[in-house]
Design an enzyme around this catalytic site. Structure first.
Site, PDB file in Angstrom:
ATOM      1  N   ARG A  91      16.545  30.403  35.316  1.00  0.00           N
ATOM      2  CA  ARG A  91      16.883  29.962  36.672  1.00  0.00           C
ATOM      3  C   ARG A  91      15.705  30.027  37.628  1.00  0.00           C
ATOM      4  NH1 ARG A  91      23.053  32.036  37.818  1.00  0.00           N
ATOM      5  NH2 ARG A  91      23.994  30.673  36.267  1.00  0.00           N
ATOM      6  N   ARG A 118      37.949  25.014  40.440  1.00  0.00           N
ATOM      7  CA  ARG A 118      37.891  25.938  39.301  1.00  0.00           C
ATOM      8  C   ARG A 118      38.359  27.333  39.716  1.00  0.00           C
ATOM      9  NH1 ARG A 118      32.164  27.218  36.506  1.00  0.00           N
ATOM     10  NH2 ARG A 118      31.932  28.659  38.262  1.00  0.00           N
ATOM     11  N   ARG A 127      38.764  32.735  39.520  1.00  0.00           N
ATOM     12  CA  ARG A 127      37.435  33.362  39.425  1.00  0.00           C
ATOM     13  C   ARG A 127      37.033  33.943  40.768  1.00  0.00           C
ATOM     14  NH1 ARG A 127      33.528  30.308  35.400  1.00  0.00           N
ATOM     15  NH2 ARG A 127      31.991  31.204  36.810  1.00  0.00           N
ATOM     16  N   ARG A 184      24.799  30.422  45.945  1.00  0.00           N
ATOM     17  CA  ARG A 184      24.297  30.023  44.621  1.00  0.00           C
ATOM     18  C   ARG A 184      23.652  28.644  44.666  1.00  0.00           C
ATOM     19  NH1 ARG A 184      29.296  32.168  42.587  1.00  0.00           N
ATOM     20  NH2 ARG A 184      29.821  30.160  41.686  1.00  0.00           N
TER      21      ARG A 184
END
Length: 191
Positions: free
Chosen positions: A88, A127, A133, A144
């Site tokens: 990343r 999601r 989540r 993020r």
């Protein structure tokens, strides 16, 4: 076939990586799933990374490299892998490249899934609702995505310079995106 998936959270990396893995009989190595598994199992690594992930921050490079090296040593990864969620950052990419050289492997192709931030946000919120989540809050998603643009996007040029990068338009349906990936993989197989 050693495949690396790049793209912001919500770009469909995991979905497409699973399809590539199934198609070629190689493991899908999702660092996020590995970390969430360690947290759920309350392993020493899990306890170490849980507060880091809850803040939306990145796990230290040396931990991630060791985790991936161990995973690539497993028998099912002998013929290849699809790696999703790492590297990343540029230092991670350099460390990953060095680790691959040490174990005598190289990347076959690097897919850069490109999609707008708004589509990513919409997909991640959906999601979060479907999977429950806790890490997919609007604030954590924005953090993020900012991290992705600042830290991970430069890897597109890193891998383009190595000649292994293929850009994929990831705003379509999963089937449309996979068709583009399959076409690219056929080209790679010809090389």
């Amino acid at each position: 076939m050693n495949v690396l998936m790049l793209g912001p959270q919500g770009s469909g990396k995991g979905t497409q990586a699973k399809r590539i893995a199934a198609e070629f009989g190689i493991p899908h190595i999702a660092t996020g799933d590995m970390l969430r598994g360690a947290i759920a199992a309350e392993t020493p690594l899990g306890r170490q990374v849980k507060p880091i992930l809850e803040r939306g921050e990145l796990v230290p490079d040396e931990l991630m490299i060791e985790l991936i090296r161990e995973r690539l040593d497993e028998a099912d990864a002998a013929d290849g892998f699809v790696l999703d969620g790492f590297p990343r950052t540029t230092p991670q990419a350099d460390a990953f490249d060095a680790m691959l050289r040490e174990i005598g492997r190289e990347l076959t192709v690097v897919f850069a899934l490109q999609v707008s931030d708004q589509i990513c946000i919409d997909r991640l919120l959906k999601r979060a609702a479907e999977e429950g989540r806790p890490d997919d809050t609007p604030e954590a998603i924005r953090t993020r995505l900012e991290l992705y643009h600042r830290e991970t996007e430069p890897l597109i040029e890193h891998y383009r310079a190595q000649g292994s990068l293929v850009t994929i338009h990831a705003d379509g349906t999963p089937n449309e995106v996979f068709a583009e990936i399959q076409a690219a993989l056929e080209q790679v197989a010809v090389r």
